[in-house]
Design a protein around this motif. Sequence first.
Motif, PDB file in Angstrom:
ATOM      1  N   PRO A 105      30.490  35.153  36.763  1.00  0.00           N
ATOM      2  CA  PRO A 105      30.903  36.054  36.034  1.00  0.00           C
ATOM      3  C   PRO A 105      31.137  37.502  36.259  1.00  0.00           C
ATOM      4  O   PRO A 105      29.873  37.878  36.849  1.00  0.00           O
ATOM      5  CB  PRO A 105      30.293  35.716  34.738  1.00  0.00           C
ATOM      6  CG  PRO A 105      29.665  34.399  34.826  1.00  0.00           C
ATOM      7  CD  PRO A 105      29.412  34.204  36.357  1.00  0.00           C
ATOM      8  N   GLY A 106      32.189  38.034  36.273  1.00  0.00           N
ATOM      9  CA  GLY A 106      32.187  39.378  36.553  1.00  0.00           C
ATOM     10  C   GLY A 106      32.639  39.723  38.133  1.00  0.00           C
ATOM     11  O   GLY A 106      32.608  40.920  38.236  1.00  0.00           O
ATOM     12  N   HIS A 107      32.593  38.668  38.980  1.00  0.00           N
ATOM     13  CA  HIS A 107      32.950  38.882  40.330  1.00  0.00           C
ATOM     14  C   HIS A 107      34.325  38.355  40.749  1.00  0.00           C
ATOM     15  O   HIS A 107      34.622  37.915  41.755  1.00  0.00           O
ATOM     16  CB  HIS A 107      31.674  38.086  41.166  1.00  0.00           C
ATOM     17  CG  HIS A 107      30.627  38.764  41.020  1.00  0.00           C
ATOM     18  ND1 HIS A 107      29.630  38.634  40.107  1.00  0.00           N
ATOM     19  CD2 HIS A 107      30.011  39.949  41.743  1.00  0.00           C
ATOM     20  CE1 HIS A 107      28.790  39.513  40.281  1.00  0.00           C
ATOM     21  NE2 HIS A 107      28.867  40.147  41.294  1.00  0.00           N
ATOM     22  N   ASP A 108      35.098  38.177  39.436  1.00  0.00           N
ATOM     23  CA  ASP A 108      36.597  37.581  39.879  1.00  0.00           C
ATOM     24  C   ASP A 108      37.690  38.724  40.111  1.00  0.00           C
ATOM     25  O   ASP A 108      38.497  38.773  39.207  1.00  0.00           O
ATOM     26  CB  ASP A 108      36.899  36.365  38.595  1.00  0.00           C
ATOM     27  CG  ASP A 108      38.088  35.840  39.124  1.00  0.00           C
ATOM     28  OD1 ASP A 108      38.581  35.695  40.270  1.00  0.00           O
ATOM     29  OD2 ASP A 108      38.830  35.254  38.255  1.00  0.00           O
ATOM     30  N   ASP A 109      37.237  39.361  41.187  1.00  0.00           N
ATOM     31  CA  ASP A 109      38.398  40.137  41.598  1.00  0.00           C
ATOM     32  C   ASP A 109      38.742  40.126  43.272  1.00  0.00           C
ATOM     33  O   ASP A 109      38.175  39.418  43.768  1.00  0.00           O
ATOM     34  CB  ASP A 109      37.973  41.877  41.520  1.00  0.00           C
ATOM     35  CG  ASP A 109      36.598  42.225  42.004  1.00  0.00           C
ATOM     36  OD1 ASP A 109      36.394  41.755  43.175  1.00  0.00           O
ATOM     37  OD2 ASP A 109      35.573  42.438  41.436  1.00  0.00           O
TER      38      ASP A 109
END
Length: 141
Positions: A105-109
């Motif tokens: 989570p939070g690394h979906d870029d």
Amino acid sequence: MPRRSRMSASPRRGARHGRHGRLGRSEVVRPPLAPLDGRIDRFDLTVGTAVEFLRGTWPELQDVRFEIGAMPTFESAEEVPRWYLDRENRRIVLFRLPIERLLPPGHDDNAHRRMAIESAVFRAAAEYVGREPWDLGGHDH
């Protein structure tokens, strides 16, 4: 020799086509399409770039086929597999959806997605040749 008089009132026949018959025609081709730049295209490009680097670094990978699959068709007891090694047929299959979608989570870029793709390519290649992923960096081998 007598000169012919020009008639300005009547247009010349074929004037709308110009000297070579092309004037006034519409273009035959459409404007160029925008380059494809979707998630699948970026995945393919990232895998291809990493594979080129590895093949240039490790001769053991020259004849190995790298393929991309959407999802594994087999079940694993541990976690969802990110790749499949087929040493008999000299191929590595990378599974796009688990690599891209199972990020923390939070690394979906885009940056993290690219790192996950490159990491999967390096880890799969390292496992294939029986080395550690950090050994594939192009240094002494």
